[in-house]
Design a protein around this motif. Structure first.
Motif, PDB file in Angstrom:
ATOM      1  N   GLY A 297       0.829  -1.217   0.000  1.00  0.00           N
ATOM      2  CA  GLY A 297       0.000   0.000   0.000  1.00  0.00           C
ATOM      3  C   GLY A 297       0.854   1.254   0.000  1.00  0.00           C
ATOM      4  N   HIS A 298       1.851   1.302   0.865  1.00  0.00           N
ATOM      5  CA  HIS A 298       2.704   2.488   0.948  1.00  0.00           C
ATOM      6  C   HIS A 298       3.560   2.664  -0.301  1.00  0.00           C
ATOM      7  CE1 HIS A 298       1.704   2.640   5.285  1.00  0.00           C
ATOM      8  NE2 HIS A 298       1.988   3.914   5.141  1.00  0.00           N
TER       9      HIS A 298
ATOM     10  N   GLU B 163       4.698   5.596  -5.287  1.00  0.00           N
ATOM     11  CA  GLU B 163       4.904   5.508  -6.737  1.00  0.00           C
ATOM     12  C   GLU B 163       3.974   6.492  -7.471  1.00  0.00           C
ATOM     13  OE1 GLU B 163       4.755   1.319  -7.989  1.00  0.00           O
ATOM     14  OE2 GLU B 163       3.588   2.023  -9.704  1.00  0.00           O
ATOM     15  N   ILE B 164       2.724   6.530  -7.033  1.00  0.00           N
ATOM     16  CA  ILE B 164       1.724   7.411  -7.650  1.00  0.00           C
ATOM     17  C   ILE B 164       2.115   8.881  -7.465  1.00  0.00           C
ATOM     18  CG2 ILE B 164      -0.627   8.274  -7.209  1.00  0.00           C
ATOM     19  CD1 ILE B 164      -1.375   5.263  -6.793  1.00  0.00           C
ATOM     20  N   LEU B 165       2.540   9.222  -6.275  1.00  0.00           N
ATOM     21  CA  LEU B 165       2.936  10.606  -5.983  1.00  0.00           C
ATOM     22  C   LEU B 165       4.166  10.989  -6.798  1.00  0.00           C
ATOM     23  CD1 LEU B 165       2.649  11.368  -2.186  1.00  0.00           C
ATOM     24  CD2 LEU B 165       1.392  12.369  -4.087  1.00  0.00           C
TER      25      LEU B 165
ATOM     26  N   ALA C 215      -6.567   1.313   2.264  1.00  0.00           N
ATOM     27  CA  ALA C 215      -5.991   2.499   2.890  1.00  0.00           C
ATOM     28  C   ALA C 215      -6.339   2.578   4.370  1.00  0.00           C
ATOM     29  CB  ALA C 215      -6.464   3.759   2.164  1.00  0.00           C
ATOM     30  N   ARG C 216      -7.568   2.187   4.711  1.00  0.00           N
ATOM     31  CA  ARG C 216      -7.952   2.217   6.138  1.00  0.00           C
ATOM     32  C   ARG C 216      -7.125   1.228   6.952  1.00  0.00           C
ATOM     33  NH1 ARG C 216     -14.500   2.155   5.708  1.00  0.00           N
ATOM     34  NH2 ARG C 216     -14.630   3.973   4.364  1.00  0.00           N
ATOM     35  N   VAL C 217      -6.974   0.020   6.427  1.00  0.00           N
ATOM     36  CA  VAL C 217      -6.175  -0.987   7.135  1.00  0.00           C
ATOM     37  C   VAL C 217      -4.752  -0.461   7.314  1.00  0.00           C
ATOM     38  CG1 VAL C 217      -5.121  -3.272   6.909  1.00  0.00           C
ATOM     39  CG2 VAL C 217      -7.557  -2.968   6.419  1.00  0.00           C
TER      40      VAL C 217
END
Lengths: 208, 208
Positions: free
Chosen positions: B76-77, B82-84, B116-118
């Motif tokens: 997730g991180h 990568e997207i940013l 994202a919540r997890v």
């Protein structure tokens, strides 16, 4: 940290009104247990144990674990609404009142991170009437910020493209303070409140 | 909602890279279980059951429940970073790149609310090296936004009083989308992305 957290932000902490003493101790124990392990991983036995009581003593005050969460959530939401309303109802321009509301709301979330996290993240565990009651409180909270933004936009103080969306973002920004705020970190609740008041006035395009 | 959520935002979902198939199914089952009941209330038996496997089959791929959370958190991180980075590295003014980064980051959080919540709320359950590794990834994510804001401030494109604080607020605003976003609600991930890009440019005092 617990004691500081519970008394900072509003006098006597959010639980001062809960009585008798045993009921208050159980509520505080439940907040800590839910925050630490999550609602579903916590049993009424765990909560009673943390409060130094027997499970039977817990049932005198609360019928179920959900009743504890409901009670915590209601008190948390009522306090947040009260704080916002007090700021919004003061005299002053829309910008002054919005900045004041944001400052108070942020300070509260920074000072009560444990309670705020439980209240925000365990909402799905509430069902039926309990959930409906909390959602109604949330709509009233949202309305305080929306009305302030609308006031400023109508009066020409603010320049807002999307009142509904900006309201959502302002509330989200304030609520998320409970996730990242660290009492041992670099900023005090007052400093975060001042920073956020400035940023929110920028978000609404406040003039001057 | 699960299927949409897993494929929206980036092709093949965040788990496409996880193999073999059984390991991926277990990871997806773990995300759903953690989101629904919390990390501490979930057992490896629950996760294996959701994936239609035996507990013994789970242990072939993951030694512990914590290893599953660590894996989920790392993927997730890494995806978020990568997207940013992709947005920040494109050519354009600081304002264009910051708006693009916010749009992509928000879209990702809106499309991947469960993951994202997890990732955000169960961070405390990670210890030792796993936690240190995730915290390092978070610092790199923060740095992408901070560098963009600093670029714009230095070049005179932005008017920022507090780069560190504004960075914190921008990231917080984007991350909290995962808490409130509802795929059945009024706004699409793209619409929220566009709204937030506009609000963030206001927060940094972008000129023009």
């Amino acid at each position: 940290m617990g004691a500081v957290e519970r008394t900072a932000g509003d006098e006597g902490g959010p639980w001062a009104e809960v009585g008798p003493d045993a009921a208050r101790r159980l509520l505080i124990a439940a907040v800590d247990a839910f925050a630490e392990r999550g609602y579903h991983a916590t049993t009424t036995r765990d909560i009673a144990g943390r409060a130094g009581m027997s499970p039977a003593a817990l049932y005198i005050h609360y019928r179920t674990k959900e009743e504890l969460l409901h009670r915590i959530s209601r008190i948390g939401h009522e306090k947040a609404l009260e704080i916002l309303r007090a700021a919004a109802d003061r005299p002053g321009s829309a910008a002054e009142r919005l900045a004041d509301a944001v400052r108070s709301f942020v300070r509260w979330h920074a000072a009560q991170t444990t309670t705020a996290r439980v209240v925000q993240y365990e909402l799905d565990a509430l069902g039926g009437e309990a959930r409906a009651e909390i959602m109604a409180l949330r709509r009233r909270t949202d309305a305080v910020i929306r009305d302030l933004i609308e006031d400023g936009a109508r009066g020409g103080e603010f320049d807002v493209h999307d009142v509904e969306g900006t309201t959502l973002a302002v509330l989200s920004l304030c609520v998320d303070v409970a996730r990242w705020f660290n009492a041992a970190g670099r900023r005090t609740p007052d400093e975060v409140g001042a920073l956020y008041a400035d940023l929110v006035l920028r978000m609404v395009g406040a003039k001057g």
